[in-house]
Design an enzyme around this catalytic site. Structure first.
Site, PDB file in Angstrom:
ATOM      1  N   HIS A  36       0.824  -1.219   0.000  1.00 34.12           N
ATOM      2  CA  HIS A  36       0.000   0.000   0.000  1.00 34.12           C
ATOM      3  C   HIS A  36       0.860   1.271   0.000  1.00 34.12           C
ATOM      4  O   HIS A  36       0.465   2.295   0.559  1.00 34.12           O
ATOM      5  CB  HIS A  36      -0.967   0.013   1.189  1.00 34.12           C
ATOM      6  CG  HIS A  36      -2.156  -0.885   0.982  1.00 34.12           C
ATOM      7  ND1 HIS A  36      -3.224  -0.556   0.185  1.00 34.12           N
ATOM      8  CD2 HIS A  36      -2.405  -2.133   1.455  1.00 34.12           C
ATOM      9  CE1 HIS A  36      -4.096  -1.548   0.187  1.00 34.12           C
ATOM     10  NE2 HIS A  36      -3.620  -2.531   0.942  1.00 34.12           N
ATOM     11  N   ILE A  37       2.027   1.185  -0.605  1.00 36.65           N
ATOM     12  CA  ILE A  37       2.824   2.414  -0.733  1.00 36.65           C
ATOM     13  C   ILE A  37       3.141   2.739  -2.185  1.00 36.65           C
ATOM     14  O   ILE A  37       3.683   3.803  -2.471  1.00 36.65           O
ATOM     15  CB  ILE A  37       4.129   2.363   0.105  1.00 36.65           C
ATOM     16  CG1 ILE A  37       4.983   1.153  -0.252  1.00 36.65           C
ATOM     17  CG2 ILE A  37       3.812   2.393   1.589  1.00 36.65           C
ATOM     18  CD1 ILE A  37       6.346   1.178   0.420  1.00 36.65           C
ATOM     19  N   ASP A 174       2.528  -6.037 -10.621  1.00 35.57           N
ATOM     20  CA  ASP A 174       2.342  -7.459 -10.927  1.00 35.57           C
ATOM     21  C   ASP A 174       2.975  -7.819 -12.265  1.00 35.57           C
ATOM     22  O   ASP A 174       3.785  -8.749 -12.364  1.00 35.57           O
ATOM     23  CB  ASP A 174       0.855  -7.806 -10.947  1.00 35.57           C
ATOM     24  CG  ASP A 174       0.204  -7.659  -9.592  1.00 35.57           C
ATOM     25  OD1 ASP A 174       0.937  -7.335  -8.632  1.00 35.57           O
ATOM     26  OD2 ASP A 174      -1.005  -7.849  -9.491  1.00 35.57           O
TER      27      ASP A 174
END
Length: 392
Positions: A36-37, A174
């Site tokens: 989440h950064i 990803d």
């Protein structure tokens, strides 16, 4: 399923043909640390896994594309010129989206192809099965059409396919890790600029164990949007003190400590603290791995999970239970949730001598405490997308 079995299955489905069979493979990926950064200007540290998606392919003497998978019943046959005209909502949208993006780049397929996909990545586990399908499709078709196979470009093309055709607003991590992974290396990646470097990750006597909670994610989209909004709010407040600040992750821990009281809302302040400290953990992890210091890296993994649980609040009971039980195993150096949260997977670094105990003990305790059956995948760090050579 080994390559021989897969090629036999291909021949049973598509028969014999004049053109040779070729096999390509793209891995799944796990984010080792840095959660989440990415959308806050921070670094992520993903690694390619040793298992992923294999694609068996053969050129046809007409213009038909034949799609089939060992994992799904749905199959499709379309003329090359019709690729992308109609979305199906099925798995074939991922490879078709890549073909659409190739066309956008002016790369038209010169013939039809028989394609058989075989995935070893559990769907919905957060290990990037979709990115693996996209990247292997792009790399394969570019190779067969005699085009350059620039893996950074293939990652970007695959991301566009998922964003624009499939309709999922994913980031680049990803596809980038799947396309550019390297055995015994993690990738330090700045998602905005695609600045990256390969970081040695020699696990030696330790194995990665991916633990799938098999908890369906319910809150991800709304919680994700809420967290992003809170981070923007924190950034807007801190910019009044530091006008040049573009992203929260640009702050050092010392700078944040000096300024955090400007953020009056305690929840928003906790979100911002996670971002700043998690980015520092990623950079500390790179330093630890450069010294082959797996103990320190494991401690940083633990701290990452605790921050995601307590400060960013994107964990859930199932993830926390699996991490708690993983840490009870003597040979576990570190364990954390990985991915967006509210379900999905954990990643643990475990001594190979304790792997059997880990799978048995954590699995039993997890089922007792949650009523769910966990799934475990023991693996090392593998290569990015590649062609499989040898007798077919």
């Amino acid at each position: 399923m080994n390559t021989h079995e897969l090629t036999e299955q291909f021949k049973q489905k598509y028969g014999d043909g004049a053109q040779p069979l070729r096999l390509f493979q793209a891995p799944g990926r796990v984010n080792l640390i840095g959660e989440h950064i990415d959308y806050n200007g921070g670094y992520v540290l993903p690694a390619a896994l040793e298992f992923g998606t294999t694609l068996v392919v053969r050129a046809r003497d007409d213009d038909e594309l034949h799609f089939a998978s060992t994992n799904f019943e749905y199959e499709m046959v379309i003329p090359v010129k019709d690729a992308g005209k109609q979305k199906t909502g099925e798995w074939v949208d991922y490879p078709v989206g890549v073909i659409v993006e190739l066309k956008e780049k002016g790369i038209e397929l010169s013939s039809g192809y028989d394609l058989l996909f075989h995935g070893e990545i559990p769907n919905g586990a957060g290990l990037s099965s979709s990115a693996s399908i996209e990247v292997v499709t792009g790399y394969t078709l570019l190779s067969l059409e005699g085009q350059a196979t620039d893996t950074v470009e293939i990652a970007l093309l695959s991301q566009r396919a998922e964003n624009r055709y499939v309709g999922v607003n994913c980031g680049i991590m990803d596809q980038f890790a799947v396309a550019n992974g390297a055995r015994d290396h993690a990738i330090l990646l700045m998602c905005d600029t695609l600045e990256y470097k390969k970081v040695p990750f020699k696990t030696g006597n330790y194995k990665l164990i991916i633990g799938n909670t098999n908890k369906r994610r319910g809150l991800v989209d709304s919680a994700y949007n809420e967290r992003r909004t809170q981070c923007v709010e924190a950034l807007d407040i801190l910019r009044k003190e530091m006008p040049s600040l573009e992203y929260l992750a640009q702050l050092t821990e010392e700078q944040f400590k000096a300024l955090e009281n400007r953020i009056e809302d305690e929840t928003v302040r906790r979100r911002a603290r996670h971002v700043v400290e998690e980015n520092a953990r990623v950079l500390a992890s790179v330093e630890a791995l450069s010294k082959n210091d797996l103990v320190t890296f494991g401690q940083l993994m633990n701290a990452s999970h605790d921050s995601l649980r307590d400060l960013y609040e994107v964990s859930c009971t199932e993830l926390d239970v699996m991490v708690e039980e993983a840490r009870r195993i003597p040979g576990t150096l570190g364990a954390r949730m990985t991915g967006a949260g509210f379900g999905g997977c954990t990643v643990s670094l475990v001594h190979e001598g304790d792997v059997d105990q880990f799978v048995k003990q954590v699995g039993e305790a997890y089922k007792t405490r949650t009523g769910l059956e966990g799934s475990f995948y023991v693996c090392g760090v593998g290569d990015g997308v590649k062609e499989l050579k040898g007798d077919m």
